[in-house]
Design a protein around this motif. Structure first.
Motif, PDB file in Angstrom:
ATOM      1  N   SER A 193       0.854  -1.192   0.000  1.00  0.00           N
ATOM      2  CA  SER A 193       0.000   0.000   0.000  1.00  0.00           C
ATOM      3  C   SER A 193       0.885   1.235   0.000  1.00  0.00           C
ATOM      4  O   SER A 193       2.034   1.194   0.452  1.00  0.00           O
ATOM      5  N   ALA A 194       0.337   2.346  -0.509  1.00  0.00           N
ATOM      6  CA  ALA A 194       1.112   3.584  -0.553  1.00  0.00           C
ATOM      7  C   ALA A 194       0.178   4.777  -0.531  1.00  0.00           C
ATOM      8  O   ALA A 194      -0.767   4.862  -1.327  1.00  0.00           O
ATOM      9  N   LEU A 269       1.945  -7.251  -5.088  1.00  0.00           N
ATOM     10  CA  LEU A 269       2.663  -7.368  -3.814  1.00  0.00           C
ATOM     11  C   LEU A 269       3.296  -6.016  -3.471  1.00  0.00           C
ATOM     12  O   LEU A 269       2.697  -5.208  -2.801  1.00  0.00           O
ATOM     13  N   GLY A 270       4.499  -5.733  -3.937  1.00  0.00           N
ATOM     14  CA  GLY A 270       5.146  -4.475  -3.595  1.00  0.00           C
ATOM     15  C   GLY A 270       4.603  -3.295  -4.376  1.00  0.00           C
ATOM     16  O   GLY A 270       4.245  -3.426  -5.550  1.00  0.00           O
ATOM     17  N   VAL A 271       4.533  -2.130  -3.726  1.00  0.00           N
ATOM     18  CA  VAL A 271       4.058  -0.888  -4.352  1.00  0.00           C
ATOM     19  C   VAL A 271       5.013   0.242  -4.007  1.00  0.00           C
ATOM     20  O   VAL A 271       5.488   0.331  -2.868  1.00  0.00           O
ATOM     21  N   SER A 520       5.904   4.221   1.901  1.00  0.00           N
ATOM     22  CA  SER A 520       6.236   2.796   1.923  1.00  0.00           C
ATOM     23  C   SER A 520       7.236   2.501   0.827  1.00  0.00           C
ATOM     24  O   SER A 520       7.410   3.291  -0.115  1.00  0.00           O
ATOM     25  N   ALA A 521       7.903   1.352   0.932  1.00  0.00           N
ATOM     26  CA  ALA A 521       8.873   0.920  -0.076  1.00  0.00           C
ATOM     27  C   ALA A 521       9.268  -0.515   0.249  1.00  0.00           C
ATOM     28  O   ALA A 521       8.625  -1.170   1.077  1.00  0.00           O
ATOM     29  N   SER A 522      10.332  -1.007  -0.393  1.00  0.00           N
ATOM     30  CA  SER A 522      10.877  -2.324  -0.106  1.00  0.00           C
ATOM     31  C   SER A 522       9.817  -3.397  -0.362  1.00  0.00           C
ATOM     32  O   SER A 522       9.194  -3.410  -1.427  1.00  0.00           O
ATOM     33  N   TYR A 523       9.586  -4.264   0.604  1.00  0.00           N
ATOM     34  CA  TYR A 523       8.522  -5.261   0.498  1.00  0.00           C
ATOM     35  C   TYR A 523       7.578  -5.081   1.679  1.00  0.00           C
ATOM     36  O   TYR A 523       7.919  -5.432   2.814  1.00  0.00           O
TER      37      TYR A 523
END
Length: 581
Positions: A193-194, A269-271, A520-523
């Motif tokens: 999420s972001a 998954l990642g955003v 947010s970042a990474s996983y």
């Protein structure tokens, strides 16, 4: 053979180490490789970099993760959960940590809970979960952090299997879940999420990536070569992502009218959010598992166009949909453009997409040196970060397989794996230096989400890895303090006090570098809310430019190095302070 069967077949071949090996699909073992590629750096040819020391045991962090695996249920959600967030929850200048947890399907077992740890300084933490009200006992995936209601305090959004949580920060270390009344509870298997301001109206909107629709009542194991495991993601229907517009305290689903539904569904998954085409509007990149990745370019008015298929970031170098998980973006080659790194599944190279002109990307993983040798890892958390403060972004990757029986299937991989650190050597090249960075980075674990942050306030970036099960790993960066640095704390407008979406450019002696403030970042994780810059030998900052989320630009000059710089939007003076320990 239909697309689903082809993808499943490729997944099996990749798992067994046969895909792309030239071997026929006869069930032969691909060999007895140790699964570890040795480079010149590992043979002693590389100069000293940094040392990471494991500070977990002395930190007071006693958190134990439970990914939900009980040896019987074999639910795919057990393989992909595990995020961690870094924030200053109480505004005391010390970083706090929020861990997500999962739970077993057995209703008779006590439910593990998410946990909040308050920073006390000197890399010491205390568990404040009970009094904070953040101990969610759902099966949690990941999290993002932003000041959603504009009260100056960071709030925490948690994605779950089932209803999500939005923990509003009430101050004094207390939170309350307002997800339902804010319109953000959802009820699916959400992952990354972001928060970002998609329409330049001053408040923060939200993108939520959803993974798969798991409607099964029974979860028998997938059996391959006599070993129990999980069914490939292609055996699950992809779930729909969501985009929510903030309408002043309540969020409205605008997924359809925004254009993000004008694409084939992925397994998100990642955003990460960045201004990828540098037009002044925030864009969205989504790492999809065995589906084409998404890059949505925004028009600044709430509409998005998917461009990954055309610009080269949808697939791997050979045009395949990869098992993509984590993502980060930075300018690793110092050309002013935002590049991308995407982590992938076993026997698939992680992607390093170099931004070119006209919003096109070139795959540089092999050329850059981050994909040399065998590919035994399943990679998740990832960071561009200047670990040695030389002014260039290095790279960290957290690894760990998803099947406890991986070694029984092929000895070219294992369940527990070693994390990787790559030094940015300049000229678009990275050197694998992990094994020279201390004993802590030789330990095999089952990594998932990770955060980069200056936990001990000494001017360099430390690491926190959320493992799939058991304790996390807190790594203290012990770089020799010969290089300069700054940390930049941004305070934005009333409705976006954390300045999510701002871009800071620092110039020292003709060298320009920039960072973006993200939620947010990474996983499934969140980094240090302060922006870190390594400055090399520079003793001052010639120019610090802030492009605020509303498009306004402010410039400050002749600032000292080795300081915490607090920049408030609209104020002429920068507050120069020391880091509290």
């Amino acid at each position: 053979m239909n697309a689903s069967r082809f993808a499943q077949r490729f997944w099996l071949l990749a798992f067994a180490g046969l895909a792309g090996s030239g071997l026929s699909c006869t069930g032969e073992d691909p060999g007895s490789s140790s699964g570890s590629s040795r480079t010149a750096s590992e043979s002693g040819a590389l100069q000293a970099f940094v040392t990471f020391a494991d500070a977990t045991r002395s930190s007071g962090i006693t958190f134990q993760r439970d990914n939900g695996f009980d040896g019987q249920s074999w639910r795919v959600v057990e393989t992909v959960n595990g995020g961690v967030a870094v924030l200053d929850a109480d505004g005391d200048g010390l970083l706090d940590i929020y861990f997500t947890n999962a739970r077993k399907i057995d209703p008779g077992s006590p439910p593990p809970a998410n946990a909040l740890y308050r920073g006390r300084g000197d890399l010491k933490f205390e568990d404040v979960t009970a009094r904070s009200g953040t101990g969610d006992t759902a099966l949690s995936m990941g999290c993002s952090v932003a000041d959603v209601d504009g009260d100056g305090r960071p709030d925490i959004y948690v994605t779950n299997l089932g209803a999500n949580r939005l923990y509003r920060n009430l101050g004094a270390g207390r939170f309350e879940d307002i997800a339902a009344r804010a319109g953000l509870a959802s009820d699916s298997m959400d992952a990354g999420s972001a928060f970002f301001d998609m329409d330049h109206d001053g408040d923060l909107d939200l993108y939520v990536a959803s993974y798969v629709n798991d409607t099964r009542t029974e979860h028998p194991p997938f059996v391959f070569r006599g070993v129990l495991g999980y069914w490939p993601p292609v055996n699950y229907e992809p779930a729909l992502d969501h985009l929510y517009e903030n309408t002043g305290g309540r969020f409205v689903d605008v997924s359809t009218k925004s254009g993000i539904r004008d694409v084939e569904t992925g397994r998100g998954l990642g955003v990460i959010v960045s201004d990828f085409n540098r037009d002044g509007h925030p864009d969205i990149f989504v790492a999809n598992d065995l589906s084409a990745n998404f890059m949505f370019l925004g028009d600044g008015k709430g509409r998005f166009e998917e461009t990954a298929f055309l610009n080269g970031t949808a697939f791997g170098e050979n045009g395949d949909s990869l098992g993509s998980m984590g993502v980060d973006s930075a300018d690793f080659d110092s050309d002013g453009r935002p590049d991308l790194v995407v982590t992938n599944y076993y026997n698939q190279p992680n992607n390093l997409y170099r931004a070119m002109a006209a919003n096109e990307y070139a795959e540089m993983a092999l050329i850059s040196g981050i994909a040399a040798g065998n590919l035994p890892e399943v990679s998740w958390g990832v960071h561009f970060a200047d670990f040695d403060n030389d002014g260039r972004e290095d790279l960290f990757v957290a690894n760990g397989h998803l099947n406890p029986g991986a070694r029984e299937i092929t000895d070219s991989t294992s369940y527990e794996q070693v994390n990787r650190v790559f030094r940015n050597a300049g000229g678009g090249r990275f050197e694998d230096v992990g094994r020279s960075c201390g004993q802590a980075l030789t330990v095999s674990q089952v990594g998932r989400g990770s955060s980069a942050a200056d936990f001990d306030n000494d001017g360099d970036l430390d690491l926190l890895i959320a493992n799939s099960f058991g304790p996390p790993q807190l790594l203290r960066n012990d770089v020799v303090p010969s290089q300069s640095w700054i940390l930049v704390h941004l305070i934005g407008s009333a409705r976006n006090s954390g300045a999510i979406g701002a871009r800071v450019t620092v110039t020292t002696g003709g060298h320009r570098q920039w960072r973006e403030r993200r939620s947010s970042a990474s996983y499934l994780s969140v980094n240090d809310p302060r922006l870190h810059f390594g400055l090399g030998a520079a003793t001052k900052i010639d120019r610090l430019e802030v492009l605020w989320p509303d498009g306004s630009v402010e410039v400050h000059e002749n600032l000292p190095a080795r300081r915490l710089l607090t920049v408030r939007q609209g104020e002429a003076e920068v507050e120069v302070g020391e880091l509290g320990r």
